[in-house]
Motif scaffolding. Structure first.
Motif, short mmCIF file in Angstrom:
data_model
loop_
_atom_site.label_atom_id
_atom_site.label_comp_id
_atom_site.label_asym_id
_atom_site.label_seq_id
_atom_site.Cartn_x
_atom_site.Cartn_y
_atom_site.Cartn_z
N GLU A 135 25.57 115.92 82.88
CA GLU A 135 24.62 116.85 83.48
C GLU A 135 24.95 116.92 84.96
N ASP A 136 25.28 118.10 85.40
CA ASP A 136 25.78 118.29 86.76
C ASP A 136 24.63 118.22 87.76
N GLN A 167 31.81 121.07 81.20
CA GLN A 167 30.43 120.64 80.94
C GLN A 167 29.57 120.71 82.20
N LEU A 168 30.20 120.84 83.34
CA LEU A 168 29.46 120.80 84.60
C LEU A 168 29.07 122.22 85.02
N VAL A 171 30.26 123.69 88.47
CA VAL A 171 31.68 123.63 88.77
C VAL A 171 32.38 124.84 88.17
N GLU A 172 33.02 125.61 89.03
CA GLU A 172 33.81 126.73 88.52
C GLU A 172 35.26 126.25 88.40
N LEU A 173 35.76 126.25 87.17
CA LEU A 173 37.12 125.78 86.93
C LEU A 173 38.08 126.95 87.11
N LEU A 247 33.90 113.22 88.38
CA LEU A 247 32.88 113.31 87.33
C LEU A 247 31.70 112.40 87.67
N TRP A 248 32.01 111.20 88.12
CA TRP A 248 30.92 110.26 88.41
C TRP A 248 30.03 110.77 89.53
N LYS A 249 30.67 111.33 90.57
CA LYS A 249 29.89 111.87 91.69
C LYS A 249 28.98 113.01 91.25
N ARG A 250 29.48 113.82 90.33
CA ARG A 250 28.68 114.97 89.89
C ARG A 250 27.44 114.53 89.16
N LEU A 251 27.43 113.29 88.66
CA LEU A 251 26.27 112.82 87.93
C LEU A 251 25.20 112.25 88.85
N GLN A 252 25.57 112.02 90.12
CA GLN A 252 24.60 111.44 91.06
C GLN A 252 23.85 112.59 91.73
#
Lengths: 265, 481, 219
Positions: A135-136, A167-168, A171-173, A247-252
Motif C-alpha cells: 500500500e503506497d 502495486q504502488l 508511482v508512475e512506471l 519499496l520499503w520507503k513507499r510503505l512508510q
C-alpha cells in the motif's frame, strides 16, 4: 533443453538471508529494507554472520580456484532446508546457476546443488512466494525499472520488478528505450574495458532520464553503482535506488524517515 | 600469418578509435536496432523455444556423428560427380583452390559470400598467384572496393551509410554520387554482370551440407550466389567441416531459424540446393563442382566437451545484432574475421588465445547473445571458460586451449589470491569491512577507469552486518518488553 | 591432400566424447500446421507479396490471356519459354504476330550467354509447387527449364497450380519424397524477386536476379 520450470516453495516460516558484499559495504539499507519486508510477511530472517561474498568477481574473471576457495567455507552456513534469499539477481544467479558447475565432480557437488536449488532472488521471492501486497504511502513520482541482465536472463524475473512497482498507486512506471540492454557494469569489465563500459552506461543513464524518470530502481547493486555514479558525475536529473529500499520507503508514512538512508548514492 | 591477424592483439586502440567515431556508432546503433526489431517480429507467431531446441538438437546430433557424416557426405557427393577435398588449415585450402584454378587455366574468379574464404584470406592468396578474385555479394563488393574486411558476417558493409557508399562507388567505379539506393544497386549490378559472364571459376560458401543426399545448401537474397554457382564452368564450394547435417529434413528448422535470426526474414529469396555438376543433357550449370572441407582448428575445438558447442553455430549473426559491445564498437574493432560474441568464442581457437587475449573479457556477460542464439550456444558460459583458460584459473580442470595462460600475470594472480584469503575467512572479512566503514573518508576520489565516467562508490557508515546485529538486539529488546 | 583427410578424421574420432547427450529432435515446430487449402493459398500470397512478389489468381483455362495482358502492361518485348512443356505449347497455339517474341532455351548456355544476359526480357516457367508458410516456389531446373532461365531475365513468370501448395518446407519435401527419389543437380526455393539490403538496410530489388517475380496461380 529449455530451462527447467521454476518450482516455487510454499511460504516458509524462516529464510536464510545472503546479503552479498556490495550490500554489506555500500548499500546496507537495501539489505535492511529486504529484511524488514520479509519480517512484515511474518518470516523469521536468519543471517549467518560468517558469509562474505558469493565468489562471482573471481569466477567471472576466470579465477575459479579462488572462487571455490571463497565459496567453500560458506557452503555449510545454510544447514537447514530453508530458502536462501538474496537481494541481487547476479549473486543469486551465481549461486543458483554456477555453484553446481564449479563444484561438479568435487565432494561438495551435492551440497552446492542443494544450495543452488533453494536460492532465490529476493524480489522474486517476495512477489511469488510471499505474495507481497503493497500500500503506497508516498508522494507521486515517476520511476523507471532497470532489471539487471542476470535478473532478467539467468533468473528469468524481468516481470517481477515492474509487477511490484505497479502495486504502488502513486508511482508512475515509465519505460526507457531498450530496457533489456545491459548498463555496462559487468564487474571487472567496467575497469578492464572502461571505454566500452563508459559508452554503455552513458546510453543507459540517458535513456532512463529521457524516459522522464526522476528515479530509477534496480535489483542489483552493481548496476546501481554504475548508472547512479554516472548520472551523478554528469549531473543528470536522475537518482538511483535499490528496488528494496524504494519499496520499503513507499510503505512508510511520508513524515516517517526510513530506517536508515546511509550510503545511498 | 598476415598483418591483419597479427593486429588482433591491438584491441583497445581500435575500440578507442571506434568509440570516438560518432558516424560508426550511429551506423551500428541504427542497424542493430533495426535487425533486433525485425527478428522479434519474425518469430512472433512461433514456438520459438521449441524451434531453438530442435535447432540445437539437430546440430548436436550432427556433431555427435561428425566423422561418419563427413564420410557419408563425401561418398554421396563423389557418387554424384562432385570432387571433395580436405584441408587442415586455411593455407592448404587456398592451395587447393589455386591448384584447381591453375589446372583449368582460370584467371578470373567470381565469389559468392563465404566467411570461411575470409577466414583463410583467399582473395589475397589468389591475387598473389595472378588470379583475380572478385566479390559479387553487394556488401562484400563494396568492402572489397574500399579495401576493407567485412564488419558483420551477414551484412559486410553495415558500417557504412549511403553517403559513404555513394562516395566510394563514385571514386572507384565512376558512378554518379547519389543517395538513391536503387540507383547505386543497379550500377553495381551492371558492373558485375560482365564479370559474371567472363568468370572462369565461381567460389561460394555453404550454409548446410546434407550428408544423406550429398547436397550443398546456399541461402541468399541477391542471386549472386546462384550466378556464382551456375554461370562459370567450375564451381568451388568451401566450408568448415562443422557445417554438415545428417538428414535433408534437418535443414528445415535450421533454415527457419537462420533467416529469421539473421535479418528477420521468413525465408531468403533463394535457397539453392546443389547436388552435382551439370549433367550431359543439361544446358547450363558448372561442368565441375568441388567441395573443399576446411578444418582450421575446428577438430581441436571438437576435443572438448564444453567448447564443442561453439561448433553448433550456423552463422546467423544474431549474437552480434544483440550485443551491446558490438553495437558500440562495430565489427572492425575486433580485428577478427568473425566479430561479436561468436567471434570471441571462436577466434581464440582459430588464432590462439595469445593472439586474441582481450576478446573473452570484452563482455559484461549480459547474456543477450545466448538468449537469441538459434541453436542455443551457451555463449556467456564459453566466454567464462575462455577467461579461465586465459589465466589458467582452474587447477581442477587443466586448460587446453592453444595460448592458454597468456593473461596470467603475477600481480593479478596475487590480487585474486589476496581477495580469496580475505573472503574465505569471515574474521578477516569482518575486520576488513570494519576498517573500510570507519576509514571511509579516506576512500580515494579517483579509481582509474571507473571514475573517468562515474563518481566513486560510497562506503556506508555501517556495514550491513553491523546493522543486522543492532536490528537483532532491538528485536530481542522489543520481544522482552 | 589424402593426408589431410585422414588427419582430420583421426582427430575427430580420437577427440569424440562418449557422453554426447543427444536430445530428441522433435520436428513439430516446423511440421504441424492445420491449414485448409484456401488458407494455404492466402498465406502463400500474403508471404510472397510481403517480399515484393506479384500474385495473380486465374482460372486454370484463363492464364494465357492474363499473361498476355501482363506482358503488354510491363512492355516486355520477348519471353523465354520452354517449347516442350505444356504451357509453352499452349502459349504457342494462342500466339499471333503482334505479341512479344517467344524464345527458347534450346542450346547450351555457352552458345548464347551474351544474348541471354543482354537481350531476354522475361521468362516463364512451371514449378513443382509452393510453400505457404514462407511464400516460396519450389523449382527443380532441368533440360527444358534450365537454371539460368529463372535467374537472368529481369522478369520471371511462374505458373503455380493452386492445389500444389504445401504448408511447410518440411511437408513439401516429405510429401514429394525428395530423399527417396534423389535430388536433381540443382533444386531451388524462390521467394520473391532478387533483393539486397546491403546499403544501409534499404531494400533494393533486382540486384543480380530478376527484379520482378510474377506468380500466376491456376485455380
Amino acid at each position: 533443453m529449455s530451462d527447467p520450470i521454476k518450482m516455487y516453495p510454499s511460504k516458509p516460516q524462516k529464510v536464510y538471508f545472503y546479503a552479498t558484499c556490495l550490500v554489506d559495504l555500500f548499500y546496507p539499507e537495501a539489505g535492511m529494507a529486504g529484511v524488514q519486508l520479509l519480517e512484515r510477511e511474518g518470516i523469521e530472517v536468519i543471517f549467518p554472520e560468517k558469509q562474505t561474498c558469493c565468489g562471482q568477481p573471481a569466477y567471472s574473471s576466470g579465477f575459479n580456484d579462488q572462487a571455490r576457495e571463497v565459496i567453500l567455507p560458506q557452503l555449510g552456513l545454510f544447514p537447514e532446508d530453508y530458502p536462501v534469499v538474496v537481494p541481487s539477481g547476479s549473486c543469486a544467479g551465481m549461486m543458483r546457476k554456477h555453484y553446481p558447475e564449479l563444484f561438479a565432480g568435487t565432494p561438495q557437488q551435492s551440497q552446492a546443488e542443494a544450495l543452488a536449488g533453494r536460492t532465490w532472488e529476493l524480489t522474486d521471492f517476495l512477489l511469488r512466494v510471499c505474495n507481497l501486497r503493497l500500500e503506497d504511502q508516498g508522494q507521486p513520482v515517476k520511476v523507471a525499472m532497470h532489471t539487471s541482465c542476470s535478473a532478467r536472463r539467468e533468473m528469468g524475473i524481468a516481470e517481477v520488478g515492474p509487477a511490484l512497482l505497479q502495486q504502488l498507486d502513486q508511482v508512475e512506471l515509465v519505460e526507457q528505450a531498450r530496457p533489456a540492454e545491459c548498463c555496462g557494469f559487468g564487474g571487472t569489465f567496467a575497469v578492464r574495458h572502461e571505454e566500452i563500459s563508459g559508452a554503455m552506461v552513458q546510453d543507459k543513464a540517458e535513456a532512463l532520464a529521457a524516459a522522464g524518470a526522476e528515479e530509477f530502481v534496480t535489483t542489483d547493486c552493481g548496476c546501481l553503482m554504475n548508472i547512479a555514479g554516472y548520472s551523478e558525475k554528469q549531473q543528470l536529473p536522475l537518482k538511483g535506488e535499490h528496488i528494496l529500499s524504494f519499496l520499503w520507503k513507499r510503505l512508510q508514512a511520508a513524515d516517517k524517515a526510513p530506517v536508515n538512508a546511509g550510503g545511498k548514492v | 600469418m598476415s598483418q591483419h591477424q597479427e593486429a588482433v592483439q591491438e584491441f583497445h586502440p581500435r575500440v578507442h578509435a571506434a568509440l570516438q567515431d560518432s558516424q560508426i556508432r550511429n551506423n551500428f546503433r541504427k542497424a542493430m536496432d533495426g535487425l533486433m526489431g525485425k527478428r522479434q517480429q519474425a518469430f512472433a507467431d512461433w514456438d520459438l523455444e521449441g524451434l531453438r531446441d530442435l535447432g540445437a538438437a539437430v546440430r548436436l546430433r550432427a556433431l555427435s556423428r561428425l566423422p561418419e557424416l563427413l564420410e557419408e557426405l563425401e561418398a554421396n557427393l563423389t557418387r554424384q560427380g562432385v570432387r571433395v577435398h580436405w584441408a587442415e588449415n586455411g593455407d592448404q585450402a587456398c592451395e587447393i583452390i589455386r591448384d584447381i584454378c591453375q589446372a583449368r587455366d582460370a584467371k578470373k574468379v567470381i565469389k559468392g559470400k563465404s566467411m570461411v574464404s575470409e577466414e583463410m584470406e583467399l582473395n589475397a592468396y589468389l591475387e598473389e598467384a595472378g588470379i583475380e578474385a572478385l566479390e559479387s555479394d553487394l556488401g562484400e563488393y563494396l568492402v572489397q572496393l574500399a579495401e576493407e574486411t567485412p564488419s558483420h558476417i551477414i551484412m559486410p558493409a553495415i558500417h557504412k551509410n549511403t553517403d559513404e557508399i555513394s562516395a566510394l562507388m563514385h571514386e572507384k567505379t565512376g558512378t554518379q554520387p547519389s543517395r538513391d539506393v536503387a540507383y547505386l544497386t543497379a550500377s553495381a549490378r551492371q558492373q558485375l554482370r560482365e564479370k559474371f559472364m567472363q568468370a572462369d571459376v565461381g567460389v561460394s560458401g555453404v550454409n548446410f551440407a546434407v550428408a544423406e543426399t550429398g547436397t550443398l545448401c546456399l541461402v541468399e537474397n541477391e542471386g549472386n550466389g546462384r550466378l556464382t554457382t551456375t554461370t562459370p564452368s567450375c564451381h568451388i564450394a568451401v566450408t568448415g567441416i562443422e557445417k554438415v547435417v545428417e538428414k535433408l529434413e534437418d535443414v528445415t528448422p535450421l533454415l527457419a531459424l537462420l533467416t529469421r535470426s539473421a535479418t528477420g526474414q521468413h525465408v531468403t529469396t533463394y535457397v539453392n540446393m546443389i547436388s552435382g555438376p551439370r549433367k550431359e543433357e543439361e544446358k547450363d550449370g558448372p561442368e565441375e563442382v568441388h567441395l573443399v572441407l576446411v578444418d582450421s582448428g575446428r577438430s581441436s575445438i571438437y576435443q572438448d566437451e564444453e567448447l564443442l558447442d561453439t561448433l553448433r553455430c550456423i552463422r546467423c549473426g544474431a549474437c552480434m545484432n544483440h550485443c551491446p559491445v558490438y553495437t558500440r564498437v562495430g565489427g572492425h574493432a575486433y580485428g577478427t574475421t568473425y566479430p561479436g560474441p561468436i567471434g570471441k568464442i571462436l577466434m581464440p581457437h582459430l588464432l590462439g588465445l595469445d593472439k586474441t587475449r582481450d576478446l573473452p573479457s570484452a563482455s559484461t556477460l549480459c547474456g543477450a547473445c545466448g538468449e537469441v542464439c538459434p541453436v542455443k550456444i551457451p555463449i556467456p558460459k564459453l566466454l567464462q571458460r575462455l577467461r579461465k583458460e586465459a589465466v589458467d584459473g582452474d587447477s581442477l580442470r587443466p586448460s587446453v586451449v592453444s595460448g592458454h595462460g597468456v593473461k596470467r600475470r603475477f600481480l593479478e594472480v596475487l590480487a585474486w589470491k589476496g581477495w580469496a584469503k580475505m573472503h574465505a575467512h569471515a574474521g578477516f572479512y569482518r575486520l576488513g569491512t570494519r576498517m573500510m566503514t570507519s576509514l571511509r573518508g579516506l576512500m580515494p576520489s579517483k579509481l582509474g577507469g571507473w571514475t573517468r565516467y562515474r563518481t566513486p562508490p560510497r562506503i556506508a557508515s555501517k556495514s550491513f552486518q553491523q546493522m543486522m546485529r543492532e536490528h537483532a538486539q532491538k528485536s530481542n529488546a522489543g520481544g522482552r518488553s | 591432400m589424402n593426408q589431410a583427410r585422414s588427419n582430420i578424421l583421426r582427430r575427430l574420432r580420437a577427440g569424440r566424447k562418449a557422453s554426447f547427450a543427444l536430445p530428441r529432435s522433435d520436428f513439430a515446430p516446423v511440421r504441424d500446421r492445420d491449414w485448409s487449402a484456401a488458407e494455404k493459398l492466402d498465406l502463400f500470397q500474403q508471404k510472397i507479396e510481403s517480399v515484393h512478389g506479384e500474385v495473380h489468381r486465374v482460372p486454370a483455362q484463363q492464364w494465357v490471356p492474363e499473361l498476355l495482358r501482363l506482358l503488354a502492361e510491363k512492355q516486355l518485348s520477348n519471353l523465354l519459354v520452354s517449347p516442350e512443356r505444356k504451357p509453352g505449347q499452349e502459349l504457342r497455339e494462342q500466339w499471333h504476330g503482334d505479341l512479344p517474341e517467344l524464345l527458347a532455351y534450346d542450346q547450351p548456355i555457352e552458345n548464347w550467354k551474351s544474348e541471354l544476359f543482354n537481350q531476354v526480357d522475361a521468362s516463364l516457367t512451371t514449378c513443382r509447387g509452393a510453400i505457404a508458410e514462407t511464400g516460396s516456389l519450389i523449382l527443380w531446373p532441368d533440360t527444358q527449364e534450365p537454371r539460368l532461365m529463372t535467374l537472368v531475365p529481369p522478369v520471371h513468370f511462374v505458373l503455380l497450380e493452386a492445389d500444389q501448395i504445401y504448408a511447410t518446407f518440411h511437408e513439401a519435401l516429405s510429401t514429394q519424397g525428395w530423399v527417396n527419389q534423389g535430388l536433381p543437380t540443382n533444386a531451388l526455393l524462390i521467394s520473391g524477386p532478387s533483393k539486397t539490403a546491403d546499403i544501409e538496410q534499404t531494400l533494393a530489388y533486382g540486384v543480380h536476379g530478376p527484379a520482378e517475380l510474377v506468380v500466376l496461380v491456376l485455380e
